[in-house]
Design a protein around this motif. Structure first.
Motif, PDB file in Angstrom:
ATOM      1  N   THR A   1      47.201  34.850  39.341  1.00 33.69           N
ATOM      2  CA  THR A   1      47.490  36.157  38.757  1.00 33.69           C
ATOM      3  C   THR A   1      46.640  37.263  39.378  1.00 33.69           C
ATOM      4  OG1 THR A   1      45.888  35.936  36.943  1.00 33.69           O
ATOM      5  CG2 THR A   1      48.098  35.047  36.577  1.00 33.69           C
ATOM      6  N   ASP A   2      45.684  36.877  40.228  1.00 36.50           N
ATOM      7  CA  ASP A   2      44.798  37.825  40.913  1.00 36.50           C
ATOM      8  C   ASP A   2      44.958  37.606  42.417  1.00 36.50           C
ATOM      9  OD1 ASP A   2      42.770  39.339  42.005  1.00 36.50           O
ATOM     10  OD2 ASP A   2      41.141  38.341  40.921  1.00 36.50           O
ATOM     11  N   TYR A   3      45.774  38.425  43.061  1.00 39.77           N
ATOM     12  CA  TYR A   3      46.104  38.224  44.471  1.00 39.77           C
ATOM     13  C   TYR A   3      44.863  38.131  45.347  1.00 39.77           C
ATOM     14  CZ  TYR A   3      47.864  39.054  49.165  1.00 39.77           C
ATOM     15  OH  TYR A   3      48.124  38.954  50.512  1.00 39.77           O
TER      16      TYR A   3
ATOM     17  N   GLN B   1      54.994  36.017  38.151  1.00 42.58           N
ATOM     18  CA  GLN B   1      54.197  36.955  38.943  1.00 42.58           C
ATOM     19  C   GLN B   1      53.161  36.217  39.796  1.00 42.58           C
ATOM     20  OE1 GLN B   1      52.773  39.910  36.130  1.00 42.58           O
ATOM     21  NE2 GLN B   1      54.853  40.242  35.365  1.00 42.58           N
TER      22      GLN B   1
ATOM     23  N   ASN C   1      52.696  36.382  43.939  1.00 47.98           N
ATOM     24  CA  ASN C   1      51.438  36.511  44.684  1.00 47.98           C
ATOM     25  C   ASN C   1      51.292  35.416  45.737  1.00 47.98           C
ATOM     26  OD1 ASN C   1      50.490  38.843  43.420  1.00 47.98           O
ATOM     27  ND2 ASN C   1      49.411  37.709  41.816  1.00 47.98           N
TER      28      ASN C   1
ATOM     29  N   LYS D   1      53.571  36.369  48.634  1.00 46.35           N
ATOM     30  CA  LYS D   1      52.979  37.492  49.375  1.00 46.35           C
ATOM     31  C   LYS D   1      51.822  37.012  50.257  1.00 46.35           C
ATOM     32  CE  LYS D   1      50.483  41.845  48.620  1.00 46.35           C
ATOM     33  NZ  LYS D   1      49.936  42.773  47.572  1.00 46.35           N
TER      34      LYS D   1
END
Length: 301
Positions: free
Chosen positions: A51-53, A91, A95, A98
């Motif tokens: 949840t924290d790229y 989500q 990430n 990405k």
């Protein structure tokens, strides 16, 4: 091959890391708390939260492939409410995609769920459907697995059956099962599943494919529960709990802070977890050779 396994210290993750390493791959296991003693020697550990790229991106550098196993359990109500399924499962996958695209990692294996659909009835399955869309719309060479429930040492399913009894009938030999336990599952042994993940990474024929994977037999929740208790020489009497009553109970109790289940789990119990066609055969696996849940319980005792 240099492989990053996200969720690498969980039940599936530790077993997959062991399988990948045994087949000669260089493996890094990532999780929020990468201190699992179950990981074999030689598996590198990395700390990160999908949840924290920024916390995960650096670990993708220099990797050939990534396996994304991170997901909140569908069996229990997540801390923070059902919106957490979207935050972690969907989500978080965005990430991962990405980070892979930004660091030149072309190969992705994604663990999804049977009937994943952005318009599904449960928050878990909806989030898995959205995550699949994120993977399929990427530039990556992806493969998606949709397994039924997975069993093995450390899996949730055995503890789930006991916790379910503790919620509905604590301290007595009666076991009220919602809908008389008619929900059907096709449980698959972890050691039958992980080699398929490894083959999906190795063989280009699996790129762009979505596989529904189940075990060798279909059993009901009632049958599964009876097997668990019989394997421990415990006696229970299963009684049917009407689904409308289960719905009211889980919806009301789900609003109580700390109660582990809620309305979404009720809806999940109405949905069979079985495959249409068992894609295990796409990996050269004869389903008759796979371990049954009953055989596993007998072997562990």
């Amino acid at each position: 091959m240099k492989v990053l396994v996200l969720g690498g210290t969980g039940f599936v993750g530790t077993n997959l890391c062991r399988e990948l390493q045994s087949r000669g791959h260089s493996v890094t296991a990532m999780s929020r708390s990468p201190n699992s003693e179950d990981l074999p020697d030689g598996v590198e550990k990395a700390m990160g939260d999908v949840t924290d790229y920024d916390s995960i991106a650096g670990a993708f550098e220099g990797k050939d492939a990534v396996v994304n196993l991170v997901a909140l359990s569908p069996l229990f109500k997540p801390d923070g409410g059902y919106r957490m399924h979207d935050i972690v499962n969907w989500q978080g996958t965005e990430n991962v995609v990405k980070a892979a695209e930004s660091h030149g990692v072309s190969r992705l294996v994604q663990m999804s769920a049977l009937d994943a659909d952005p318009d599904a009835d449960t928050a878990y399955i909806r989030s898995k459907g959205k995550a699949e869309n994120a993977v399929k719309s990427s530039s990556l060479d992806w493969t998606i697995f949709r397994p039924s429930i997975i069993f093995g040492d450390g899996a949730e399913i055995i503890s789930f059956t006991k916790r379910l009894k503790g919620m509905f009938a604590p301290g007595v030999p009666l076991y009220p099962l919602p809908g008389n336990g008619k929900t059907r599952f096709q449980p698959i042994w972890i050691d039958d599943l992980t080699p398929m993940f490894e083959r999906a990474l190795e063989d280009d024929e699996h790129i762009g494919e979505t596989y529904e994977i189940g075990g060798p037999e279909v059993i009901t929740l009632r049958e599964l529960t009876e097997m668990v208790y019989e394997s421990e020489d415990k006696s229970i009497t299963i009684v049917p709990l009407p689904m409308p009553l289960a719905q009211v109970g889980l919806t009301v109790l789900g609003a109580v802070p700390g109660f582990p289940m809620g309305a979404d789990q009720y809806r999940s119990l109405k949905i069979d977890s079985t495959v249409r066609d068992n894609d295990a055969e796409a990996f050269g696996v004869d389903t008759s050779s796979m371990k049954t849940f009953e055989r596993y319980l007998a072997d562990r005792n």
